[in-house]
Design a protein around this motif. Sequence first.
Motif, short mmCIF file in Angstrom:
data_model
loop_
_atom_site.label_atom_id
_atom_site.label_comp_id
_atom_site.label_asym_id
_atom_site.label_seq_id
_atom_site.Cartn_x
_atom_site.Cartn_y
_atom_site.Cartn_z
N ILE A 145 0.88 -1.19 0.00
CA ILE A 145 0.00 0.00 0.00
C ILE A 145 0.91 1.22 0.00
N ALA A 146 1.04 1.86 -1.16
CA ALA A 146 1.95 3.02 -1.27
C ALA A 146 1.57 4.06 -0.24
N ASP A 175 5.74 -1.06 -0.02
CA ASP A 175 5.14 -0.21 -1.06
C ASP A 175 5.80 -0.59 -2.39
N LEU A 176 5.17 -0.21 -3.47
CA LEU A 176 5.80 -0.49 -4.75
C LEU A 176 7.07 0.36 -4.91
N GLN A 195 8.01 -5.29 -3.45
CA GLN A 195 7.28 -5.17 -4.70
C GLN A 195 7.98 -4.17 -5.61
N LYS A 248 1.33 -9.48 -8.84
CA LYS A 248 0.04 -8.96 -8.36
C LYS A 248 -0.65 -8.28 -9.54
N GLY A 291 -9.45 -7.77 -2.49
CA GLY A 291 -10.48 -6.79 -2.82
C GLY A 291 -11.66 -6.91 -1.89
N ASP A 292 -11.86 -5.86 -1.06
CA ASP A 292 -13.04 -5.73 -0.22
C ASP A 292 -13.10 -6.71 0.95
N ILE A 310 -5.02 -8.19 2.26
CA ILE A 310 -5.83 -7.06 2.76
C ILE A 310 -5.04 -5.77 2.62
N ALA A 311 -5.70 -4.72 2.13
CA ALA A 311 -5.04 -3.41 2.00
C ALA A 311 -5.78 -2.38 2.86
C1 LIG Z 1 -3.52 4.10 -0.98
C2 LIG Z 1 -3.31 2.83 -1.75
C3 LIG Z 1 -2.04 2.50 -2.19
C4 LIG Z 1 -1.83 1.30 -2.90
N1 LIG Z 1 -0.57 0.97 -3.29
C5 LIG Z 1 -0.35 -0.20 -3.93
C6 LIG Z 1 0.98 -0.60 -4.27
O1 LIG Z 1 1.97 0.08 -3.97
N2 LIG Z 1 1.13 -1.77 -4.96
C7 LIG Z 1 0.05 -2.57 -5.28
O2 LIG Z 1 0.23 -3.62 -5.88
N3 LIG Z 1 -1.20 -2.21 -4.95
C8 LIG Z 1 -1.41 -1.07 -4.26
N4 LIG Z 1 -2.68 -0.74 -3.88
C9 LIG Z 1 -3.79 -1.68 -4.13
C10 LIG Z 1 -3.97 -2.61 -2.91
O3 LIG Z 1 -2.82 -3.40 -2.67
C11 LIG Z 1 -5.18 -3.56 -3.12
O4 LIG Z 1 -4.95 -4.31 -4.28
C12 LIG Z 1 -6.50 -2.80 -3.26
O5 LIG Z 1 -6.58 -1.71 -2.36
C13 LIG Z 1 -7.70 -3.73 -3.04
O6 LIG Z 1 -7.64 -4.32 -1.77
P1 LIG Z 1 -8.53 -3.79 -0.51
O7 LIG Z 1 -9.96 -3.87 -0.92
O8 LIG Z 1 -8.17 -4.74 0.61
O9 LIG Z 1 -8.13 -2.38 -0.25
C14 LIG Z 1 -2.92 0.44 -3.18
C15 LIG Z 1 -4.19 0.78 -2.71
C16 LIG Z 1 -4.40 1.95 -2.00
C17 LIG Z 1 -5.78 2.27 -1.51
#
Ligand SMILES: Cc1cc2nc3c(=O)[nH]c(=O)nc-3n(C[C@H](O)[C@H](O)[C@H](O)COP(=O)(O)O)c2cc1C
Length: 372
Positions: A18-19, A42-43, A72, A147, A210-211, A232-233
């Motif tokens: 999660i960046a 983070d990426l 990542q 991913k 997702g979700d 989970i994000a």
């Molecule tokens: C603020 C934010 C930053 C994210 N950064 C990345 C990232 O760096 N690399 C990545 O693969 N996905 C990133 N994502 C996507 C999440 O890893 C995830 O795939 C997406 O939020 C869906 O999952 P969730 O419903 O649990 O949030 C990011 C999502 C959010 C909201």
Amino acid sequence: MLSIGPLQLQSRVLLAPIAGHTDLAFRLLCRELGGVGCAYTDLLNSRAVLAGTSKSMVLAATAPGDEPFGMQLYGAPHDPLPEAACWAIDHGAAVVDINMGCPVDKVAKKNGGSLLLRDCPSTLELVDRIVAAVDRHSGGRIPVTAKVRLGWDEDSIVAPALARDLEAAGIALVTVHGRTTVQRFKGCANWDAIGEVVAAVRRIPVIGNGDVVGPDDAVRLIRHSGCAGVMIARAAIRAPWLFRQADAAIRLAGLGDASSDVNDRHRWEAARAEPTLHEKILTIRRHIDLCANHLDVRGAAELMRQRISWYGKSMGHVKSLKESIRTAADLESMQAAVDEWIEWAASDPEASTTPMASRGAGPRRDLDPSVS
Ligand SMILES: Cc1cc2nc3c(=O)[nH]c(=O)nc-3n(C[C@H](O)[C@H](O)[C@H](O)COP(=O)(O)O)c2cc1C
């Protein structure tokens, strides 16, 4: 249990990249709370890590207790991703993950992230080079994962075919976020489509994403799609204890390591429970301490000022706690402000014993010590 190539995980629940959020302090926090099978950085831009830019060095930093962690990377087919993957191994990564889902312009405009879904043949050629480099560099010890999103848009769903080809190219695990790139975060994640990816691969695990916002969602996603685990994000940012709860829910549902879980039912029921307000405030305090230990001090204070509104989403009306963190001049005054709350919550019978969930929307207004 879930394995990524030779790496065995202790839980089927993974912390997503999660960046802006999954820095070392946050990863350690989630791990201390329990239930994290693997956590991702983070990426990271492949060129930036090789150039050693200060920002990417902070993002790639790890420490004892942060195991196993996946780094990542993102980049386009012409970028030095194989070299960056070897760099990641030399800097402690137990897994190298390739981002094929980021919709953000900064990434996609450079032909990385989600753009990789638009030209699968070039992507597979890139993956061949990364897997070969990683195998050579680590002697087959470090797995490469990917991913992905479902595809660029509804008319170009590629995830099932791509996952099958990624498996053939040596990718050890695929995580699927059940949305397309153009969807970004709109609508619901398509768990049926995650199931189609599960059905398309032969042996490698597929992680559904997702979700998942509560522990039972993790169970539902596994049952619905047949995925081997969940990632989970967003919900983790407001509830870093969710990994422990989701892992416990999975075990209680008989989807974990069945032999030991049955005997440990009481343990998993306790782990599945919603933390009390007191426990949640202690978590915030620990987060501040970890930021102080692992991040630059001024940056850490700013970060916690931003993070507190996320915590607020899982704690109900704690306006004055949020305010005191937002207005604290530095980390020390932030710690002192939270300590006052900890003292109050420890002495309040309801805040120290009642799980938040049973209170409905959150703590009653009169639980806020600022309201007399
Ligand atoms: C603020 C934010 C930053 C994210 N950064 C990345 C990232 O760096 N690399 C990545 O693969 N996905 C990133 N994502 C996507 C999440 O890893 C995830 O795939 C997406 O939020 C869906 O999952 P969730 O419903 O649990 O949030 C990011 C999502 C959010 C909201």
